[in-house]
Design an enzyme around this catalytic site. Structure first.
Site, short mmCIF file in Angstrom:
data_model
loop_
_atom_site.label_atom_id
_atom_site.label_comp_id
_atom_site.label_asym_id
_atom_site.label_seq_id
_atom_site.Cartn_x
_atom_site.Cartn_y
_atom_site.Cartn_z
N CYS A 182 102.66 6.94 79.66
CA CYS A 182 102.47 6.38 78.32
C CYS A 182 103.18 5.03 78.17
O CYS A 182 102.71 4.16 77.43
CB CYS A 182 102.95 7.36 77.25
N VAL A 194 96.58 12.17 81.91
CA VAL A 194 97.40 13.01 81.05
C VAL A 194 98.83 12.51 81.07
O VAL A 194 99.37 12.19 82.12
CB VAL A 194 97.40 14.47 81.59
N CYS A 195 99.44 12.41 79.89
CA CYS A 195 100.85 12.04 79.86
C CYS A 195 101.69 13.30 79.74
O CYS A 195 101.87 13.85 78.66
CB CYS A 195 101.16 11.10 78.71
N LEU A 196 102.15 13.78 80.86
CA LEU A 196 103.02 14.95 80.88
C LEU A 196 104.14 14.60 81.85
O LEU A 196 103.88 14.32 83.02
CB LEU A 196 102.22 16.18 81.35
#
Lengths: 434, 195
Positions: A217, B121-123
Site C-alpha cells: 500500500c 492484496v495488501c496483507l
C-alpha cells in the site's frame, strides 16, 4: 637449485612441482603443532593426499569464487572443479580479477578455470558452465570437499540438501564437508557444515534477514523513497501493462522500461534519486560487493578446506561472522542442529513391509506402532502423493491409493515422507519388502 | 580428510539417508495436510499432484464479534458485508518456500479497500512481515480477516477506502452492488455471488 620439469600441453607450457615449491605450506604438514589433532600424521601421506588425490568443488566463480580458486590453487589443491551458470558482465571486472574486458559475455566458470590452470603450474581447474541442479548425485559423490561462494539462498539450500542426502552411513567417504562463504558489503560469514553431523544450512534458515520488502500500500499510495517508485513499476505496473509476460531482470530493455516508469512516478511525487542502476539494483536485489571483504571470507573458507583436508590444525566449529561495518568485529560460535530441521533433522526409520500390504494397512501400522505413534499421517514419495488427510479435495484424490499395494507405489529401499500434526516436522521411512 | 570420515563412523545416531523430497515440498505437504480451515474457506487444486499451485475460495460470513453493553453487535452496519460472495485467490508457491512467502492474487475484480483492481492484496504477512515460522494457514486466515475487517489504513483501492472512512452505509451498499457485478464510479466489478 630447483629442477624444473617442463612439458608442453595443448598449446601452453605447464611446469609441475619444483624443489621447495611448497616450502612454506610444508612447515605445517611436516610436523605437528601444539594444538594439532593427535591423530594427525605429518609427512608424505598427507601431502600426497592434498596434492594427488583430493578433489575439491567450488560453487560459484564470481566475487568469492575468483578468490577461492586462486587461494586453493596456491595452497596446494591441484584437482579443482568449478560450477557457475553466469556470464561475465563488465561490472564484475573491478573485483573478479580472473576476468579481463575481452572476456565480457563469456562463461565465468570457463574463463576462471582457464586462467588458474594457465597461471598456476600443475593445477587443473575443470569448469562446468551451467546450473548446480544440472548435475546428479554421482557427480557430487566424486569430490572430497565442496566450497560455496554463492549469492543466492535458493542455490545454497539446494546444495546443502543434496550433500545431506548424499551421506550414506555405510560409506564414510560419502560425507562431503561443505564450506559456505557469503558476503554483503563489509559483512561476511564463513561456516563449516559436516552434513548430518553439524548444523546444516537449512537449520539456520530462520537467522537470515528478510529481504527488504515495502508494504504494497505504501508503494501504491504514499511513495517516499526512490525504491518505492521502482517497486511500483516492477510489482504493480509491469503485470498490469504486460499481463503474463515475465519480467527478465537480465534484459536491459526491461530495466529501461521500469526505469522510465519509475522516473515518471518519482517526478509526480517529487522524489529524487531514481537512476537506471538503482532500478537494476532494486529489481535484481543487488547487494554492494566489496573486493576486500570477499578476499577475507574466501581466505577463511580456503583455510578451513586446507585444515579439513590435511587435519593439520583444528577446523572452524562452525560459524564465523565478520562485521566490518563498525570497525572490525568478528565472532565465532557453534550453531546447533535444529532437531526439526526439514533437511537434516527429523527421524528416519527403516521398516519392513510385507509385499501384500495395502497403503491402508501401512497407515494402521504407523498409528499403532508404539515407538512412532502418529495421529493422522499423510504420506508421499518424491514423485507421488500417496495419501493426504487434508484438504478434502486431496484426501479424495489420494483415497483410492489406500487400497493399492505399497509395493506398487514405493520401490524397494524407497523413501516415504510422513507428516502429521503430532510430529515436530516430518518422519522418513525407508521401506524394504519381506 | 580421514579424520572427518572416522567422525561419521563413530557417530552413534547414524542418520539414515533422507529422501530426495525437497525441503519446500515437505513443508508444503505439512502446511496443507494440517490446514485447519473453517467452512468459509476451501482450497482447489487444478492438478492434485501439484501442491504448489492452487486456488483458495473464501465465502465470508459475519465473523466473530463481542456484543456491546446493550447486547447489540458493534457497528452493525459493517457486519457480514461481504457475506454471500465467493472470492478466489490464486496461490503460487515457489521452491524457496518458506524463505519466501507464497504469491497470492485475487483473480476477480472486487471492490475492497485492501485489494486493487488487478487483484494485488495488501496483507502485511504476504510481504514485509512474512517469516518462515508463519504458514499457509496464517496466510489464509489473514485473507479472510480482510473481508471481516477491511481497513482504511493500508488502501490499495483508494476510492473504496475513502468511502469506508467517510460513509460506512454507502460503502456497504457499494460492496453489495459490486458483488452482484455492479458498476461503482465508472468501474465495472465482477459478479462474485456464491452459487
Amino acid at each position: 637449485m630447483a629442477t624444473i620439469d617442463t612439458y608442453a600441453d595443448s598449446g601452453h607450457v605447464s611446469v609441475s612441482d619444483w624443489d621447495h615449491r611448497y616450502y612454506h605450506v610444508d612447515q605445517v604438514l611436516d610436523r605437528p603443532g601444539p594444538r594439532t589433532d593427535p591423530d594427525f600424521i605429518p609427512g608424505d601421506a598427507v601431502k600426497s593426499f592434498l596434492r594427488d588425490q583430493c578433489k575439491i568443488l567450488v560453487i560459484g566463480a564470481g566475487g568469492l569464487g575468483c578468490e577461492i580458486l586462486a587461494d586453493l590453487a596456491l595452497s596446494g589443491f591441484k584437482d579443482i572443479h568449478v560450477i557457475d551458470m553466469d556470464t561475465i558482465d563488465i561490472s564484475n571486472l573491478n573485483r573478479q580479477f580472473l576476468f579481463r574486458p575481452k572476456d565480457v559475455g563469456k562463461p565465468k566458470a570457463t574463463v576462471a578455470a582457464e586462467y588458474i590452470t594457465r597461471r598456476v603450474p600443475g593445477v587443473t581447474v575443470t569448469p562446468f558452465y551451467g546450473k548446480i541442479q544440472d548435475k546428479d548425485d554421482d557427480f557430487y559423490m566424486q569430490f572430497n570437499l565442496v566450497i560455496c561462494g554463492l549469492d543466492s539462498v535458493e542455490a545454497r539450500r539446494w546444495m546443502n540438501a543434496t550433500l545431506v542426502n548424499l551421506v550414506d552411513p555405510e560409506r564414510p567417504e560419502s560425507l562431503k564437508p561443505l564450506i559456505d562463504g557469503g558476503t554483503e558489503g563489509f559483512k561476511g560469514q564463513a561456516r563449516v557444515i559436516l552434513p548430518t553431523i553439524t548444523s546444516c544450512y537449512e537449520c539456520s534458515l530462520d537467522m537470515l534477514n528478510k529481504q527488504t520488502a515495502f508494504p504494497i500500500c505504501t508503494i501504491a499510495n504514499t511513495p517516499r523513497l526512490p525504491e518505492h517508485c521502482i517497486e511500483w513499476a516492477s510489482v504493480l505496473e509491469w503485470p498490469r501493462v504486460h499481463g503474463d509476460k515475465k519480467m527478465d531482470t537480465d534484459d536491459p530493455d526491461h530495466i529501461s522500461w521500469l526505469y522510465e516508469v519509475a522516473l515518471k512516478r518519482a517526478k509526480e511525487f517529487s522524489i529524487e534519486g531514481v537512476t537506471w542502476s538503482l532500478t537494476q539494483g532494486v529489481v535484481k536485489n543487488i547487494i554492494p560487493a566489496i573486493a576486500s571483504t570477499n578476499a577475507i571470507i574466501a581466505a577463511s573458507c580456503c583455510n578451513e578446506a586446507f585444515k579439513i583436508a590435511t587435519s593439520s590444525a583444528a577446523y572452524l566449529n562452525n560459524y564465523f561472522m565478520l562485521i566490518g561495518t563498525e570497525g572490525v568485529y568478528s565472532y565465532t560460535f557453534e550453531h546447533e542442529r535444529r532437531p526439526n530441521c526439514p533437511v537434516c533433522g527429523g527421524e528416519s526409520v527403516d521398516i519392513q513391509v510385507p509385499k501384500d500390504w495395502s497403503v491402508e494397512r501401512l497407515i494402521e501400522m504407523l498409528v499403532e506402532k508404539q515407538d512412532i505413534q502418529i495421529k493422522k499421517p499423510s504420506l508421499s514419495t518424491p514423485t507421488t502423493n500417496i495419501y493426504f488427510q487434508a484438504p478434502p479435495q486431496l484426501e479424495e484424490a489420494t483415497r483410492p491409493n489406500l487400497e493399492r499395494l505399497v509395493s506398487d507405489l514405493v520401490p524397494e529401499g524407497g523413501e516415504v515422507t510422513v507428516t502429521a500434526t503430532t510430529l515436530p516436522f516430518s518422519l522418513s521411512l525407508r521401506i524394504t519388502y519381506v | 580428510m580421514l579424520k572427518i570420515w572416522t567422525l561419521k563412523k563413530n557417530e552413534e545416531a547414524a542418520a539414515k539417508k533422507k529422501p530426495k523430497t525437497s525441503a519446500a515440498q515437505i513443508r508444503v505437504q505439512k502446511d496443507l495436510t494440517e490446514l485447519d480451515l473453517p467452512s468459509t474457506m476451501k482450497t482447489y487444486f487444478p492438478d492434485p499432484a501439484d501442491l504448489l499451485n492452487f486456488t483458495l475460495t473464501i465465502t465470508p460470513d459475519e465473523g466473530l464479534y463481542n456484543l456491546d453493553v446493550n447486547g447489540l453487535p458493534p457497528d452493525h452496519t459493517c457486519i457480514g458485508m461481504y457475506k454471500g460472495g465467493a472470492f478466489n485467490f490464486i496461490f503460487q508457491i515457489n521452491t524457496n518456500y518458506p524463505h519466501e512467502p507464497p504469491k497470492v492474487k485475487c483473480d476477480q475484480k472486487i471492490y475492497h479497500p485492501n485489494v486493487d483492481l488487478q487483484g494485488n492484496v495488501c496483507l502485511n504477512i504476504l510481504r514485509e512481515d512474512w517469516k518462515p515460522v508463519l504458514n499457509l494457514n496464517s496466510v489464509m486466515v489473514g485473507l479472510q480477516y480482510l473481508f471481516l475487517e477491511p481497513n482504511t489504513d493500508d488502501p490499495l483501492n483508494k476510492e473504496a477506502a475513502e468511502e469506508l472512512r467517510r460513509n460506512r452505509d454507502q460503502f456497504v451498499q457499494n460492496v453489495q452492488r459490486s458483488m452482484r457485478g455492479g458498476n461503482i464510479k465508472g468501474e465495472q466489478y465482477a459478479n462474485v455471488v456464491a452459487k
